[in-house]
Motif scaffolding. Structure first.
Motif, PDB file in Angstrom:
ATOM      1  N   ALA A  41       0.689  -1.289  -0.020  1.00  0.00           N
ATOM      2  CA  ALA A  41      -0.011  -0.093   0.092  1.00  0.00           C
ATOM      3  C   ALA A  41       0.965   1.370   0.292  1.00  0.00           C
ATOM      4  O   ALA A  41       0.485   2.339  -0.315  1.00  0.00           O
ATOM      5  CB  ALA A  41      -0.953  -0.075   1.295  1.00  0.00           C
ATOM      6  N   SER A  48      -6.564   0.381  -1.685  1.00  0.00           N
ATOM      7  CA  SER A  48      -6.486   0.263  -0.263  1.00  0.00           C
ATOM      8  C   SER A  48      -5.981  -0.931   0.306  1.00  0.00           C
ATOM      9  O   SER A  48      -5.854  -1.789  -0.299  1.00  0.00           O
ATOM     10  CB  SER A  48      -7.840   0.583   0.207  1.00  0.00           C
ATOM     11  OG  SER A  48      -8.661  -0.442   0.111  1.00  0.00           O
ATOM     12  N   PRO A  49      -5.248  -0.738   1.386  1.00  0.00           N
ATOM     13  CA  PRO A  49      -4.915  -1.930   2.208  1.00  0.00           C
ATOM     14  C   PRO A  49      -5.887  -3.074   2.144  1.00  0.00           C
ATOM     15  O   PRO A  49      -5.708  -4.113   2.284  1.00  0.00           O
ATOM     16  CB  PRO A  49      -4.459  -1.319   3.566  1.00  0.00           C
ATOM     17  CG  PRO A  49      -4.119  -0.068   3.509  1.00  0.00           C
ATOM     18  CD  PRO A  49      -5.087   0.429   2.387  1.00  0.00           C
TER      19      PRO A  49
END
Length: 151
Positions: A41, A48-49
């Motif tokens: 990330a 997004s993570p």
């Protein structure tokens, strides 16, 4: 960061290299899936993570499923993952029994694509000493010289 090397002495009396010193890669603590997600990330990705973790978690489940079904999995420019059987021998074909002769099954990987042994070996210039410090090596060198050995 580079691959760290530690030295060890071969104490196997049956080995041609008995008494010689060799190097091996230091086993650093493995990176967890969550740590890998954070690492990815932070590399300017638009994902997004949570998205990255979802995809990687599903990938792990699928690879495990495929391997247990006997399918090797190739991730381009990284590795081919496959199951490897370790078994004992049988004197006859009919005497070979899966339950008795198969000792273990392990996961192995083989570098593939652009990530080959040759590519990894190019990183030799980036190797560093791990657990052995320069002081340890210098002390060993001095002890060897005082004993009249080669340095």
């Amino acid at each position: 960061m580079a691959i760290q090397i530690e030295e060890y002495k071969n104490n196997n009396t049956e080995s041609k290299g008995y008494g010689m010193y060799y190097g091996r890669a230091v086993d650093n603590p493995p990176m967890s899936l969550d740590e890998l997600v954070e690492h990815m990330a932070n590399h300017n990705t638009p994902y997004s993570p949570g998205c990255i973790k979802g995809v990687l978690t599903d990938m792990v489940k699928c690879i495990r499923h495929l391997l247990l079904d006997g399918t090797n999995v190739k991730i381009d420019d990284l590795a081919i993952f496959k199951a490897h059987i370790e078994s004992s021998g049988s004197a006859t074909l009919l005497g070979y029994d899966l339950g008795k002769n198969v000792k273990s099954i392990r996961l192995i990987s083989q570098a593939t694509g652009q990530f080959t042994r040759a590519e990894l070996t190019k990183a030799k210039s980036k190797l560093t000493y791990g657990t052995k410090t320069k002081a340890d090596r210098e002390a060993a060198r001095q002890a060897q010289q005082s004993e009249g050995g080669e340095g």
